[in-house]
Motif scaffolding. Structure first.
Motif, PDB file in Angstrom:
ATOM      1  N   ILE A 149       0.798  -1.221   0.000  1.00  0.00           N
ATOM      2  CA  ILE A 149       0.000   0.000   0.000  1.00  0.00           C
ATOM      3  C   ILE A 149       0.837   1.281   0.000  1.00  0.00           C
ATOM      4  CG2 ILE A 149      -1.932  -1.114   1.155  1.00  0.00           C
ATOM      5  CD1 ILE A 149      -1.028   0.130   3.766  1.00  0.00           C
ATOM      6  N   ASP A 150       2.198   1.164   0.081  1.00  0.00           N
ATOM      7  CA  ASP A 150       2.973   2.397   0.021  1.00  0.00           C
ATOM      8  C   ASP A 150       3.221   2.773  -1.436  1.00  0.00           C
ATOM      9  OD1 ASP A 150       5.039   0.855  -0.919  1.00  0.00           O
ATOM     10  OD2 ASP A 150       6.147   0.803   0.960  1.00  0.00           O
ATOM     11  N   SER A 151       4.105   3.723  -1.687  1.00  0.00           N
ATOM     12  CA  SER A 151       4.254   4.300  -3.021  1.00  0.00           C
ATOM     13  C   SER A 151       5.158   3.504  -3.959  1.00  0.00           C
ATOM     14  CB  SER A 151       4.829   5.717  -2.894  1.00  0.00           C
ATOM     15  OG  SER A 151       6.109   5.675  -2.265  1.00  0.00           O
ATOM     16  N   THR A 152       5.762   2.409  -3.470  1.00  0.00           N
ATOM     17  CA  THR A 152       6.803   1.720  -4.242  1.00  0.00           C
ATOM     18  C   THR A 152       6.356   1.316  -5.633  1.00  0.00           C
ATOM     19  OG1 THR A 152       7.702   0.855  -2.161  1.00  0.00           O
ATOM     20  CG2 THR A 152       8.456  -0.183  -4.205  1.00  0.00           C
ATOM     21  N   TYR A 153       5.166   0.727  -5.746  1.00  0.00           N
ATOM     22  CA  TYR A 153       4.723   0.164  -7.026  1.00  0.00           C
ATOM     23  C   TYR A 153       3.569   0.929  -7.661  1.00  0.00           C
ATOM     24  CZ  TYR A 153       7.455  -3.710  -5.133  1.00  0.00           C
ATOM     25  OH  TYR A 153       8.450  -4.481  -4.571  1.00  0.00           O
ATOM     26  N   GLN A 154       3.417   2.195  -7.337  1.00  0.00           N
ATOM     27  CA  GLN A 154       2.309   2.962  -7.901  1.00  0.00           C
ATOM     28  C   GLN A 154       2.514   3.320  -9.372  1.00  0.00           C
ATOM     29  OE1 GLN A 154       1.363   6.297  -5.381  1.00  0.00           O
ATOM     30  NE2 GLN A 154       0.736   5.000  -3.659  1.00  0.00           N
ATOM     31  N   TYR A 155       3.651   2.923  -9.937  1.00  0.00           N
ATOM     32  CA  TYR A 155       3.829   3.118 -11.382  1.00  0.00           C
ATOM     33  C   TYR A 155       3.016   2.101 -12.183  1.00  0.00           C
ATOM     34  CZ  TYR A 155       7.410  -0.500 -10.600  1.00  0.00           C
ATOM     35  OH  TYR A 155       8.092  -1.643 -10.223  1.00  0.00           O
ATOM     36  N   PHE A 156       2.477   1.092 -11.523  1.00  0.00           N
ATOM     37  CA  PHE A 156       1.507   0.212 -12.180  1.00  0.00           C
ATOM     38  C   PHE A 156       0.148   0.910 -12.104  1.00  0.00           C
ATOM     39  CE2 PHE A 156       4.653  -3.109 -10.900  1.00  0.00           C
ATOM     40  CZ  PHE A 156       4.947  -3.559 -12.182  1.00  0.00           C
ATOM     41  N   ASN A 157      -0.206   1.639 -13.156  1.00  0.00           N
ATOM     42  CA  ASN A 157      -1.451   2.399 -13.184  1.00  0.00           C
ATOM     43  C   ASN A 157      -1.962   2.466 -14.624  1.00  0.00           C
ATOM     44  OD1 ASN A 157      -0.206   4.860 -14.506  1.00  0.00           O
ATOM     45  ND2 ASN A 157       0.952   4.866 -12.573  1.00  0.00           N
ATOM     46  N   THR A 158      -3.189   2.866 -14.789  1.00  0.00           N
ATOM     47  CA  THR A 158      -3.824   2.852 -16.111  1.00  0.00           C
ATOM     48  C   THR A 158      -3.279   3.916 -17.054  1.00  0.00           C
ATOM     49  OG1 THR A 158      -5.600   4.233 -15.214  1.00  0.00           O
ATOM     50  CG2 THR A 158      -5.957   1.854 -15.232  1.00  0.00           C
ATOM     51  N   GLU A 159      -2.499   4.883 -16.525  1.00  0.00           N
ATOM     52  CA  GLU A 159      -1.914   5.925 -17.379  1.00  0.00           C
ATOM     53  C   GLU A 159      -0.514   5.540 -17.881  1.00  0.00           C
ATOM     54  OE1 GLU A 159      -3.238   6.810 -14.274  1.00  0.00           O
ATOM     55  OE2 GLU A 159      -5.150   7.229 -15.293  1.00  0.00           O
ATOM     56  N   GLY A 160       0.122   4.582 -17.216  1.00  0.00           N
ATOM     57  CA  GLY A 160       1.458   4.170 -17.625  1.00  0.00           C
ATOM     58  C   GLY A 160       2.526   5.196 -17.319  1.00  0.00           C
ATOM     59  N   VAL A 161       2.321   6.023 -16.281  1.00  0.00           N
ATOM     60  CA  VAL A 161       3.302   7.043 -15.902  1.00  0.00           C
ATOM     61  C   VAL A 161       3.990   6.614 -14.607  1.00  0.00           C
ATOM     62  CG1 VAL A 161       2.021   8.897 -17.018  1.00  0.00           C
ATOM     63  CG2 VAL A 161       1.601   8.379 -14.596  1.00  0.00           C
ATOM     64  N   ILE A 162       5.206   7.104 -14.412  1.00  0.00           N
ATOM     65  CA  ILE A 162       5.950   6.814 -13.192  1.00  0.00           C
ATOM     66  C   ILE A 162       5.844   8.018 -12.268  1.00  0.00           C
ATOM     67  CG2 ILE A 162       8.198   6.234 -12.204  1.00  0.00           C
ATOM     68  CD1 ILE A 162       8.951   4.953 -14.840  1.00  0.00           C
ATOM     69  N   PRO A 163       5.068   7.936 -11.189  1.00  0.00           N
ATOM     70  CA  PRO A 163       4.923   9.078 -10.272  1.00  0.00           C
ATOM     71  C   PRO A 163       6.253   9.423  -9.607  1.00  0.00           C
ATOM     72  CG  PRO A 163       3.219   7.414  -9.886  1.00  0.00           C
ATOM     73  CD  PRO A 163       4.239   6.795 -10.780  1.00  0.00           C
ATOM     74  N   GLU A 164       6.384  10.673  -9.216  1.00  0.00           N
ATOM     75  CA  GLU A 164       7.620  11.146  -8.594  1.00  0.00           C
ATOM     76  C   GLU A 164       7.969  10.347  -7.339  1.00  0.00           C
ATOM     77  OE1 GLU A 164      11.043  13.313  -8.365  1.00  0.00           O
ATOM     78  OE2 GLU A 164       9.518  13.432  -9.959  1.00  0.00           O
ATOM     79  N   GLN A 165       6.946   9.960  -6.574  1.00  0.00           N
ATOM     80  CA  GLN A 165       7.207   9.258  -5.321  1.00  0.00           C
ATOM     81  C   GLN A 165       7.738   7.835  -5.533  1.00  0.00           C
ATOM     82  OE1 GLN A 165       4.266  10.431  -6.296  1.00  0.00           O
ATOM     83  NE2 GLN A 165       2.565   9.034  -5.877  1.00  0.00           N
ATOM     84  N   CYS A 166       7.652   7.315  -6.764  1.00  0.00           N
ATOM     85  CA  CYS A 166       8.176   5.980  -7.058  1.00  0.00           C
ATOM     86  C   CYS A 166       9.648   6.001  -7.438  1.00  0.00           C
ATOM     87  CB  CYS A 166       7.392   5.330  -8.199  1.00  0.00           C
ATOM     88  SG  CYS A 166       5.678   4.975  -7.814  1.00  0.00           S
ATOM     89  N   ILE A 167      10.171   7.179  -7.757  1.00  0.00           N
ATOM     90  CA  ILE A 167      11.557   7.285  -8.217  1.00  0.00           C
ATOM     91  C   ILE A 167      12.490   7.243  -7.010  1.00  0.00           C
ATOM     92  CG2 ILE A 167      13.232   8.724  -9.436  1.00  0.00           C
ATOM     93  CD1 ILE A 167      10.894   9.842 -11.075  1.00  0.00           C
ATOM     94  N   LEU A 168      13.410   6.304  -7.036  1.00  0.00           N
ATOM     95  CA  LEU A 168      14.320   6.093  -5.914  1.00  0.00           C
ATOM     96  C   LEU A 168      15.506   7.041  -5.980  1.00  0.00           C
ATOM     97  CD1 LEU A 168      14.449   2.182  -5.970  1.00  0.00           C
ATOM     98  CD2 LEU A 168      12.908   3.642  -4.653  1.00  0.00           C
ATOM     99  N   LYS A 169      15.974   7.431  -4.810  1.00  0.00           N
ATOM    100  CA  LYS A 169      17.189   8.222  -4.715  1.00  0.00           C
ATOM    101  C   LYS A 169      18.275   7.331  -4.116  1.00  0.00           C
ATOM    102  CE  LYS A 169      15.678  12.090  -6.382  1.00  0.00           C
ATOM    103  NZ  LYS A 169      16.218  12.588  -7.681  1.00  0.00           N
ATOM    104  N   THR A 170      19.130   6.822  -4.965  1.00  0.00           N
ATOM    105  CA  THR A 170      20.242   5.985  -4.538  1.00  0.00           C
ATOM    106  C   THR A 170      21.541   6.694  -4.890  1.00  0.00           C
ATOM    107  OG1 THR A 170      20.481   4.813  -6.644  1.00  0.00           O
ATOM    108  CG2 THR A 170      18.839   3.966  -5.088  1.00  0.00           C
ATOM    109  N   LYS A 171      22.652   6.099  -4.503  1.00  0.00           N
ATOM    110  CA  LYS A 171      23.940   6.718  -4.848  1.00  0.00           C
ATOM    111  C   LYS A 171      24.136   6.727  -6.357  1.00  0.00           C
ATOM    112  CE  LYS A 171      26.695   2.488  -4.340  1.00  0.00           C
ATOM    113  NZ  LYS A 171      27.857   1.858  -3.661  1.00  0.00           N
ATOM    114  N   TYR A 172      23.467   5.788  -7.057  1.00  0.00           N
ATOM    115  CA  TYR A 172      23.588   5.749  -8.514  1.00  0.00           C
ATOM    116  C   TYR A 172      22.751   6.852  -9.161  1.00  0.00           C
ATOM    117  CZ  TYR A 172      25.347   1.168  -7.218  1.00  0.00           C
ATOM    118  OH  TYR A 172      26.056   0.164  -6.635  1.00  0.00           O
ATOM    119  N   SER A 173      21.521   7.047  -8.672  1.00  0.00           N
ATOM    120  CA  SER A 173      20.680   8.093  -9.256  1.00  0.00           C
ATOM    121  C   SER A 173      21.199   9.480  -8.900  1.00  0.00           C
ATOM    122  CB  SER A 173      19.228   7.932  -8.779  1.00  0.00           C
ATOM    123  OG  SER A 173      19.142   8.031  -7.373  1.00  0.00           O
TER     124      SER A 173
END
Length: 430
Positions: free
Chosen positions: A397-421
């Motif tokens: 129920i958190d934001s991790t997989y909310q990019y699975f949606n009927t619009e096919g967009v990746i919400p900002e809250q799904c984008i991870l901030k890692t040392k690579y990004s």
């Protein structure tokens, strides 16, 4: 002053000794006399054996990976390589002197398999004593039934299983009910029975429970043509060269190794196995990264399940870092490594046998059915591993997989901030 005299004499003696060691021959003789294994034999188990000639070979094998921590030998873990090494020592295909230190015997594998992953065909290159015409039979007698040696081929001395392998073919088996439309289940504070699944929710900090899907519902499900075609379409989008940084771990978008070439992907028509419908996916690529196939299967599966447009896949090849879940390891097996370039060279330049798994086709098919396919089907029926995986994803129920949606967009809250990004962001700013 006298207390330093012995030291000076020692240095003088040592200097005089090394003055005599001038040639390569002298250095070798000194090493054998002072520092070699023979000179220090008392430190090891006594060895009394005649030296036997070794040949560089490609050893063809298959195995069921259940119960093993992967193929590669690691201290303190149970591995396929460890079982194989011990069997090679017992049948004297590896000398006793080399058996003391396994590092002296370089086992080079054509393809890595991780914990619990099977292989109907894999290959290891090594130097082996192979004078015994019954060597394969003796090896199989020492190995558990879940590991089989198909045969071996003498190779060039420079042959290396990994570098000479030009591509790999994997297979993934999944029950078709994984493509069923998502239906949210009730999250419970306490388990209703011992079969309930424990789920971590709200950023993996809160424990909840979900009842498993009724077994008859899973067994009776039959995928319709529309869903099957969407799954095939999703898998086809992975073909070609793409940046798969989101389909593995510890790889950045900028890392050249994140780009991989997938030669072909084919999806079978559904087949009924013990009243459950299954789908087979064959993936042929030059090489695959850790977890790559399991994440590709998961992405395609969940697109169909959630009604997300296929256009999402192309976005996953871009710089934004997202978390893609891994489909169960249960369904994955290495079909075979491919050595087309090596075989063509051997046929045109040298009079050597090619590396051909088809020579053992009947044995391989029998083993695959008994020790791999049946293991997968029975394990899923007993443990419902795919249903457990889907329950965890469906209830996240958190934001991790909310990019699975009927619009096919990746919400900002799904984008991870890692040392690579973060590194990518800094480079883009510059």
């Amino acid at each position: 002053m006298n207390q330093f005299i012995p030291l000076r004499r020692s240095l003088f003696t040592s200097t005089r000794l090394f003055d005599k060691i001038k040639t390569a021959k002298d250095r070798r003789e000194h090493f054998l006399k002072v520092n070699s294994w023979k000179a220090n034999q008392s430190e090891y188990e006594p060895v009394d054996e005649d030296r036997k000639p070794k040949k560089k070979v490609a050893l063809l094998l298959g195995y069921n990976g259940s119960g093993y921590q992967g193929m590669q030998a690691n201290p303190g873990t149970k591995s396929i390589e460890e079982e194989l090494f011990n069997a090679l020592v017992k049948v004297e295909a590896i000398s006793k002197s080399n058996s003391i230190d396994p590092k002296k015997v370089q086992l080079m594998r054509a393809a890595r398999t991780d914990k619990g992953v099977h292989a109907s065909c894999n290959l290891i290159s090594l130097k082996m004593i192979c004078q015994d015409k019954d060597l394969v039979e003796k090896l199989n007698a020492q190995l558990p039934n879940c590991i089989r040696i198909w045969g071996y081929v003498e190779t060039q001395r420079t042959f290396h299983a990994k570098t000479k392998c030009d591509s790999r073919i994997y297979e993934y088996l999944l029950p078709s009910y994984t493509l069923k439309r998502l239906v949210e289940k009730e999250l419970k504070l306490e388990p209703g029975s011992e079969r309930d699944y424990k789920i971590l929710t709200e950023n993996s900090t809160v424990t909840r429970y979900i009842s498993p899907t009724d077994q008859s519902t899973l067994s009776n499900f039959r995928v319709d043509q529309e869903r099957l075609e969407k799954f095939k379409g999703a898998m086809s989008l992975f073909q070609g060269t793409h940046n798969f940084h989101n389909y593995t771990v510890s790889r950045s978008f900028k890392d050249p190794a994140s780009k991989r070439f997938i030669i072909d992907i084919s999806v079978s028509d559904p087949m009924i196995i013990e009243n459950t419908e299954w789908i087979s996916v064959k993936l042929h690529g030059q090489s695959f990264m850790l977890h790559q196939i399991r994440k590709m299967i998961s992405m395609a599966m969940l697109l169909v399940r959630t009604g997300t447009p296929l256009s999402l896949i192309s976005k996953t090849f871009e710089a934004d870092k997202i978390n893609i879940p891994k489909a169960p390891a249960l369904g994955l097996l290495l079909e075979r490594p491919v050595f087309h370039l090596y075989n063509n060279r051997m046929a045109s330049v040298e009079n050597r046998d090619s590396i051909d798994f088809d020579v053992y086709k009947n044995q391989i098919e029998t083993f695959k059915k008994e020790f791999i396919y049946n293991e997968i089907f029975e394990h899923e029926k007993k443990n419902r591993e795919f249903d457990t995986f889907l329950a965890a994803i469906d209830s996240h129920i958190d934001s991790t997989y909310q990019y699975f949606n009927t619009e096919g967009v990746i919400p900002e809250q799904c984008i991870l901030k890692t040392k690579y990004s973060v590194q990518n962001d800094l480079e883009n700013e510059e």
